[in-house]
Design a protein around this motif. Structure first.
Motif, PDB file in Angstrom:
ATOM      1  N   ALA A   1       1.011  -1.255  -0.002  1.00 28.79           N
ATOM      2  CA  ALA A   1      -0.017   0.079  -0.047  1.00 28.79           C
ATOM      3  C   ALA A   1       0.957   1.326   0.032  1.00 28.79           C
ATOM      4  O   ALA A   1       0.501   2.264  -0.526  1.00 28.79           O
ATOM      5  CB  ALA A   1      -0.959  -0.107   1.282  1.00 28.79           C
ATOM      6  N   LYS A   2       2.169   1.229   0.535  1.00 32.84           N
ATOM      7  CA  LYS A   2       2.918   2.180   0.651  1.00 32.84           C
ATOM      8  C   LYS A   2       3.600   2.681  -0.829  1.00 32.84           C
ATOM      9  O   LYS A   2       4.215   3.720  -1.122  1.00 32.84           O
ATOM     10  CB  LYS A   2       3.915   2.262   1.692  1.00 32.84           C
ATOM     11  CG  LYS A   2       3.534   2.012   2.973  1.00 32.84           C
ATOM     12  CD  LYS A   2       4.857   1.929   3.954  1.00 32.84           C
ATOM     13  CE  LYS A   2       4.309   1.771   5.366  1.00 32.84           C
ATOM     14  NZ  LYS A   2       5.569   1.384   6.356  1.00 32.84           N
ATOM     15  N   SER A   3       3.352   1.830  -1.792  1.00 36.56           N
ATOM     16  CA  SER A   3       3.855   2.152  -3.137  1.00 36.56           C
ATOM     17  C   SER A   3       3.282   3.057  -3.810  1.00 36.56           C
ATOM     18  O   SER A   3       1.918   3.365  -3.380  1.00 36.56           O
ATOM     19  CB  SER A   3       3.921   0.851  -3.829  1.00 36.56           C
ATOM     20  OG  SER A   3       2.647   0.117  -3.959  1.00 36.56           O
ATOM     21  N   PRO A   4       3.734   3.749  -4.813  1.00 39.29           N
ATOM     22  CA  PRO A   4       2.857   4.898  -5.438  1.00 39.29           C
ATOM     23  C   PRO A   4       1.582   4.133  -5.911  1.00 39.29           C
ATOM     24  O   PRO A   4       1.428   3.192  -6.669  1.00 39.29           O
ATOM     25  CB  PRO A   4       3.884   5.306  -6.477  1.00 39.29           C
ATOM     26  CG  PRO A   4       5.132   4.931  -6.016  1.00 39.29           C
ATOM     27  CD  PRO A   4       4.993   3.673  -5.386  1.00 39.29           C
ATOM     28  N   LYS A   5       0.688   5.061  -5.928  1.00 34.03           N
ATOM     29  CA  LYS A   5      -0.946   4.793  -6.531  1.00 34.03           C
ATOM     30  C   LYS A   5      -0.811   4.801  -7.944  1.00 34.03           C
ATOM     31  O   LYS A   5      -0.650   5.597  -8.515  1.00 34.03           O
ATOM     32  CB  LYS A   5      -1.810   5.695  -5.876  1.00 34.03           C
ATOM     33  CG  LYS A   5      -3.256   5.423  -6.220  1.00 34.03           C
ATOM     34  CD  LYS A   5      -4.189   6.360  -5.895  1.00 34.03           C
ATOM     35  CE  LYS A   5      -5.343   6.289  -6.606  1.00 34.03           C
ATOM     36  NZ  LYS A   5      -5.464   6.607  -8.185  1.00 34.03           N
ATOM     37  N   PRO A   6      -1.143   3.635  -8.538  1.00 34.54           N
ATOM     38  CA  PRO A   6      -1.205   3.517 -10.032  1.00 34.54           C
ATOM     39  C   PRO A   6      -2.376   4.313 -10.588  1.00 34.54           C
ATOM     40  O   PRO A   6      -3.346   4.169 -10.062  1.00 34.54           O
ATOM     41  CB  PRO A   6      -1.150   2.223 -10.285  1.00 34.54           C
ATOM     42  CG  PRO A   6      -1.793   1.535  -9.182  1.00 34.54           C
ATOM     43  CD  PRO A   6      -1.226   2.329  -7.858  1.00 34.54           C
TER      44      PRO A   6
ATOM     45  N   PRO B   1     -10.175   3.834  -3.761  1.00 33.76           N
ATOM     46  CA  PRO B   1      -9.393   4.379  -4.885  1.00 33.76           C
ATOM     47  C   PRO B   1      -8.183   5.275  -4.562  1.00 33.76           C
ATOM     48  O   PRO B   1      -7.130   4.945  -5.259  1.00 33.76           O
ATOM     49  CB  PRO B   1     -10.395   5.332  -5.693  1.00 33.76           C
ATOM     50  CG  PRO B   1     -11.712   4.742  -5.135  1.00 33.76           C
ATOM     51  CD  PRO B   1     -11.602   4.412  -3.755  1.00 33.76           C
ATOM     52  N   ASP B   2      -8.186   5.892  -3.381  1.00 30.86           N
ATOM     53  CA  ASP B   2      -7.265   6.795  -3.068  1.00 30.86           C
ATOM     54  C   ASP B   2      -6.334   6.079  -1.789  1.00 30.86           C
ATOM     55  O   ASP B   2      -5.521   6.733  -1.345  1.00 30.86           O
ATOM     56  CB  ASP B   2      -7.771   8.182  -2.578  1.00 30.86           C
ATOM     57  CG  ASP B   2      -7.926   9.063  -4.058  1.00 30.86           C
ATOM     58  OD1 ASP B   2      -7.441   8.410  -4.945  1.00 30.86           O
ATOM     59  OD2 ASP B   2      -8.465  10.082  -3.702  1.00 30.86           O
ATOM     60  N   ASN B   3      -6.647   5.193  -1.276  1.00 34.58           N
ATOM     61  CA  ASN B   3      -6.022   4.503  -0.140  1.00 34.58           C
ATOM     62  C   ASN B   3      -5.999   2.906  -0.258  1.00 34.58           C
ATOM     63  O   ASN B   3      -6.916   2.212  -0.088  1.00 34.58           O
ATOM     64  CB  ASN B   3      -6.662   4.854   1.112  1.00 34.58           C
ATOM     65  CG  ASN B   3      -6.253   4.424   2.504  1.00 34.58           C
ATOM     66  OD1 ASN B   3      -4.998   3.744   2.424  1.00 34.58           O
ATOM     67  ND2 ASN B   3      -6.752   5.218   3.585  1.00 34.58           N
ATOM     68  N   LEU B   4      -5.099   2.558  -0.980  1.00 34.53           N
ATOM     69  CA  LEU B   4      -4.890   0.960  -1.269  1.00 34.53           C
ATOM     70  C   LEU B   4      -4.827   0.038  -0.055  1.00 34.53           C
ATOM     71  O   LEU B   4      -4.549  -1.063  -0.165  1.00 34.53           O
ATOM     72  CB  LEU B   4      -3.755   0.852  -2.310  1.00 34.53           C
ATOM     73  CG  LEU B   4      -3.823   1.628  -3.738  1.00 34.53           C
ATOM     74  CD1 LEU B   4      -2.771   1.203  -4.707  1.00 34.53           C
ATOM     75  CD2 LEU B   4      -5.217   1.271  -4.252  1.00 34.53           C
ATOM     76  N   SER B   5      -4.536   0.677   0.921  1.00 35.48           N
ATOM     77  CA  SER B   5      -4.268  -0.164   2.248  1.00 35.48           C
ATOM     78  C   SER B   5      -5.566  -0.603   2.781  1.00 35.48           C
ATOM     79  O   SER B   5      -5.703  -1.414   3.997  1.00 35.48           O
ATOM     80  CB  SER B   5      -3.580   0.648   3.334  1.00 35.48           C
ATOM     81  OG  SER B   5      -4.364   1.775   3.630  1.00 35.48           O
TER      82      SER B   5
ATOM     83  N   PRO C   1      -5.223  -2.936  -7.024  1.00 33.31           N
ATOM     84  CA  PRO C   1      -4.746  -2.087  -8.423  1.00 33.31           C
ATOM     85  C   PRO C   1      -3.193  -1.975  -8.476  1.00 33.31           C
ATOM     86  O   PRO C   1      -2.542  -1.619  -9.571  1.00 33.31           O
ATOM     87  CB  PRO C   1      -5.225  -0.722  -8.070  1.00 33.31           C
ATOM     88  CG  PRO C   1      -6.067  -0.954  -6.823  1.00 33.31           C
ATOM     89  CD  PRO C   1      -5.693  -2.065  -6.159  1.00 33.31           C
ATOM     90  N   SER C   2      -2.272  -2.674  -7.443  1.00 37.12           N
ATOM     91  CA  SER C   2      -1.034  -2.535  -7.673  1.00 37.12           C
ATOM     92  C   SER C   2      -0.356  -3.353  -9.089  1.00 37.12           C
ATOM     93  O   SER C   2      -0.957  -4.185  -9.329  1.00 37.12           O
ATOM     94  CB  SER C   2      -0.223  -3.268  -6.361  1.00 37.12           C
ATOM     95  OG  SER C   2       0.912  -3.342  -6.541  1.00 37.12           O
ATOM     96  N   LYS C   3       0.554  -2.740  -9.287  1.00 39.42           N
ATOM     97  CA  LYS C   3       1.547  -3.436 -10.398  1.00 39.42           C
ATOM     98  C   LYS C   3       2.501  -4.404  -9.989  1.00 39.42           C
ATOM     99  O   LYS C   3       2.901  -5.254 -10.961  1.00 39.42           O
ATOM    100  CB  LYS C   3       2.040  -2.278 -11.172  1.00 39.42           C
ATOM    101  CG  LYS C   3       1.021  -1.285 -12.127  1.00 39.42           C
ATOM    102  CD  LYS C   3       1.658  -0.351 -12.938  1.00 39.42           C
ATOM    103  CE  LYS C   3       0.913   0.464 -13.746  1.00 39.42           C
ATOM    104  NZ  LYS C   3       1.734   1.312 -14.605  1.00 39.42           N
TER     105      LYS C   3
ATOM    106  N   ARG D   1      -3.382  -3.633 -15.823  1.00 37.17           N
ATOM    107  CA  ARG D   1      -2.629  -4.656 -16.407  1.00 37.17           C
ATOM    108  C   ARG D   1      -3.631  -5.822 -17.016  1.00 37.17           C
ATOM    109  O   ARG D   1      -4.869  -5.473 -16.885  1.00 37.17           O
ATOM    110  CB  ARG D   1      -2.005  -5.414 -15.263  1.00 37.17           C
ATOM    111  CG  ARG D   1      -0.627  -4.819 -14.361  1.00 37.17           C
ATOM    112  CD  ARG D   1      -0.052  -5.803 -13.284  1.00 37.17           C
ATOM    113  NE  ARG D   1       0.171  -6.785 -14.070  1.00 37.17           N
ATOM    114  CZ  ARG D   1       1.152  -7.950 -13.288  1.00 37.17           C
ATOM    115  NH1 ARG D   1       1.151  -7.770 -11.877  1.00 37.17           N
ATOM    116  NH2 ARG D   1       1.654  -8.948 -13.933  1.00 37.17           N
ATOM    117  N   ASP D   2      -3.110  -6.374 -17.874  1.00 34.45           N
ATOM    118  CA  ASP D   2      -3.983  -7.160 -18.774  1.00 34.45           C
ATOM    119  C   ASP D   2      -4.261  -8.390 -17.919  1.00 34.45           C
ATOM    120  O   ASP D   2      -3.803  -9.666 -18.292  1.00 34.45           O
ATOM    121  CB  ASP D   2      -3.267  -7.578 -20.142  1.00 34.45           C
ATOM    122  CG  ASP D   2      -3.352  -6.422 -20.820  1.00 34.45           C
ATOM    123  OD1 ASP D   2      -3.969  -5.332 -20.799  1.00 34.45           O
ATOM    124  OD2 ASP D   2      -2.103  -6.171 -21.595  1.00 34.45           O
TER     125      ASP D   2
END
Length: 579
Positions: free
Chosen positions: A225-230, A319-323, A271-273, A563-564
């Motif tokens: 969750a700390k990684s940049p939001k895609p 959407p704005d908080n992936l954690s 949503p993480s890559k 991603r696909d």
């Protein structure tokens, strides 16, 4: 001997003949039975004049014999037979009687009956019927005659009760008593979990390793969750070029896993890559999270949690908080799974005393601080919920005559939202015109022929609405605008699609691709089993299928936003990941 008439009081036939010769001016039909003296006189005169004496004597003798026979015969009264309007030829042929008194017509009728009986006998229909009855054991039993001596009734013999078996008496064959069986206590399903926070502890691992396994997973999700939001870029390529990526996506046996114990009601993808994390909510309140690319784990990267007790019908990452992952359940609660704290917090709950269930929600703010929740109590309601305060909802609106199935907020203009309902309508609403007291009036109501299971705005501009209905139709509507104001919606295209999933499968809910406004995905009842991709005009652009690994109906499907990757969930708790 010359025959005589058989009717009572009639004159012999030859007398009529002779009379007609003697009296040419008087017809034979005019002579009546009581004119016997006149006939005798005329006959005698004729015999005296025209016949020689030997012949005259013979004829006279025959006349006298016939007359004596007629006098000796008893009188028989015949009732007149009803006359039928038939021709002379028919009357002669049909009514002619033989020695047995049977007419020609009756003979023909009896002959037809006999011929028909012989024909059916040659077919052996009755023999086949008897053989079939004997073979099936349904042959009619012949009851014996009851005439003659009567059988005296005999009293029924009362058999002694058989003793209970040793197994039931809990006695071994040697006669020694066995220990009593332990009582099996059926666990009662809880109406809902306690309102306190529930720790993220995996239920699918042994207790001795449960804490370490769960802690490692929560730490991984916290770092993720700390990684940049895609960001979700809008695809600028044309549809044909965009769909080429679908042909490269494959399903492998290692990308199929049972994530929940029961039927899947909702699916979400992180949503993480960096990592592929697929989540599913099932029928009895459990949420399964699967690290698809995890290796070296005994559970294949699957983590099972139980924050609810009833179906988890909606599951979304903020959407704005992936954690944070939010879930809404039929048990009347909305919970937030926070990977920072490692717990499932209850952010909203309907009153315990009221039988109110929650079917879905959507975000009014991208950080998840405010939700629009659909809840039902025979009527369809919407509640505006502030997740930062565990209190009553800020506002509650009555919107439908029956249950609300889904609610979707406009991606750009957050004061507009669309609802799908069991009352066979899809309604477009404006939050600024809603009334807390009484029924609010929608901007437009879009009628359908059966229950509407879902309705969603297109993800980029919200200019289209995608609906799935029980009338075997998927419809796309275009929103009509006047400036920044939505005025209504018009039908763009209709897709004939088999949406009859039955009792044991989750209803289809067609959803948009997160990066396109002209592509959507839906489950399919067709064989071989597949997941169908359509364009906004209802044309199939691709089918995801794999005869070896995909053998069931994936009712709920979701695309990865960046991603696909496509994830499909079936009704046995399995997720299928095409990538």
């Amino acid at each position: 001997m010359i025959g005589a008439s058989r009717s009572s009081g009639a004159i012999p036939t030859h007398s009529f003949y002779l009379t007609s010769k003697i009296m040419p001016k008087r017809k034979v039909d005019d002579v009546k039975p009581n004119d016997e003296e006149l006939v005798d006189k005329l006959t005698d005169d004729k015999l005296n004049k025209n016949m020689p004496s030997p012949k005259r004597r013979r004829v006279s003798r025959r006349l006298q014999n016939a007359k004596s026979e007629e006098e000796e015969k008893p009188e028989i009264k015949k009732e007149p037979e009803p006359q039928q309007p038939t021709t002379d030829e028919e009357s002669d042929s049909d009514n002619s009687m033989d020695d047995d008194g049977i007419s020609t017509y009756e003979k023909m009728r009896l002959k037809n009956i006999e011929d028909n009986a012989k024909f059916f006998a040659s077919l052996e229909i009755f023999k086949a019927k008897e053989d079939l009855s004997i073979a099936s054991g349904t042959a009619v039993k012949k009851t014996p005659s009851r005439r003659g001596l009567k059988r005296e009734p005999t009293p029924k013999e009362v058999l002694p009760r058989r003793p209970r078996s040793l197994r039931i008496q809990r006695i071994d064959p040697g006669g020694s008593p066995l220990p009593p069986l332990p009582e099996v206590v059926q666990p009662e399903r809880k109406y809902r979990q306690p309102s306190e926070a529930i720790e993220m502890v995996s239920m699918n691992v042994p207790e001795e390793s449960r804490e370490n396994y769960s802690t490692a997973f929560v730490k991984t999700m916290r770092d993720l969750a700390k990684s940049p939001k895609p960001s979700v870029p809008k695809s600028s390529s044309d549809l044909q070029t965009f769909c080429k990526a679908f042909h490269k996506m494959r399903l492998a046996p290692e990308r199929v896993a049972k994530v929940t114990k029961d039927r899947i009601f909702s699916v979400a993808i992180h949503p993480s890559k960096r990592k592929v994390l697929a989540c599913a909510g099932d029928k009895w309140g459990k949420i399964g999270m699967w690290d698809v690319e995890a290796q070296g784990h005994s559970e294949d990267g699957v983590h099972l949690f139980e924050p609810h007790t009833r179906p988890v019908n909606s599951l979304q990452f903020a959407p704005d908080n992936l954690s944070k992952i939010y879930s809404a359940s039929y048990d009347g609660t909305v919970r937030c799974g926070d990977f920072e704290t490692g717990v499932f917090d209850e952010v909203y709950a309907t009153p315990d005393d009221d039988d109110i269930w929650i079917t879905g929600f959507d975000f009014l703010t991208p950080d998840g601080s405010q939700l629009l929740v659909s809840q039902n109590n025979r009527l369809g309601f919407l509640a505006v919920v502030d997740t930062r305060k565990r209190s009553n909802p800020k506002q509650v609106f009555e919107v439908h005559d029956r249950n609300v199935k889904t609610v979707c907020v406009h991606p750009v203009k957050k004061h507009y939202f669309v609802t799908a309902s069991s009352d066979r309508t899809v309604a477009l609403w404006d939050m600024r015109n809603m009334k807390e007291n009484g029924r609010s009036k929608p901007i437009v109501s879009l009628p359908h022929f059966k229950v509407v299971s879902s309705a969603y705005f297109s993800p980029i501009t919200g200019s289209k609405i995608l609906t799935t209905s029980g009338d075997d139709k998927i419809r796309i509507f275009t929103c009509t605008e006047s400036g920044d104001v939505l005025k209504g919606a018009q039908i763009l295209s209709t897709v004939k699609h088999n949406n009859f999933t039955g009792r044991w499968l989750t209803n289809f809910r067609a959803t948009w691709h997160p990066a396109r406004e002209d592509v959507f995905v839906s489950g399919s009842m067709a064989r071989p089993r597949k997941i169908e991709i359509f364009d906004d005009h209802g044309r199939i652009v691709h089918n995801f299928l794999d005869e070896e690994s995909l053998g069931s109906v994936c009712s709920i499907n979701a695309f990865h936003p960046t991603r696909d990757i496509l994830v499909g969930g079936n009704s046995s708790g399995r997720l299928h990941v095409f990538m």
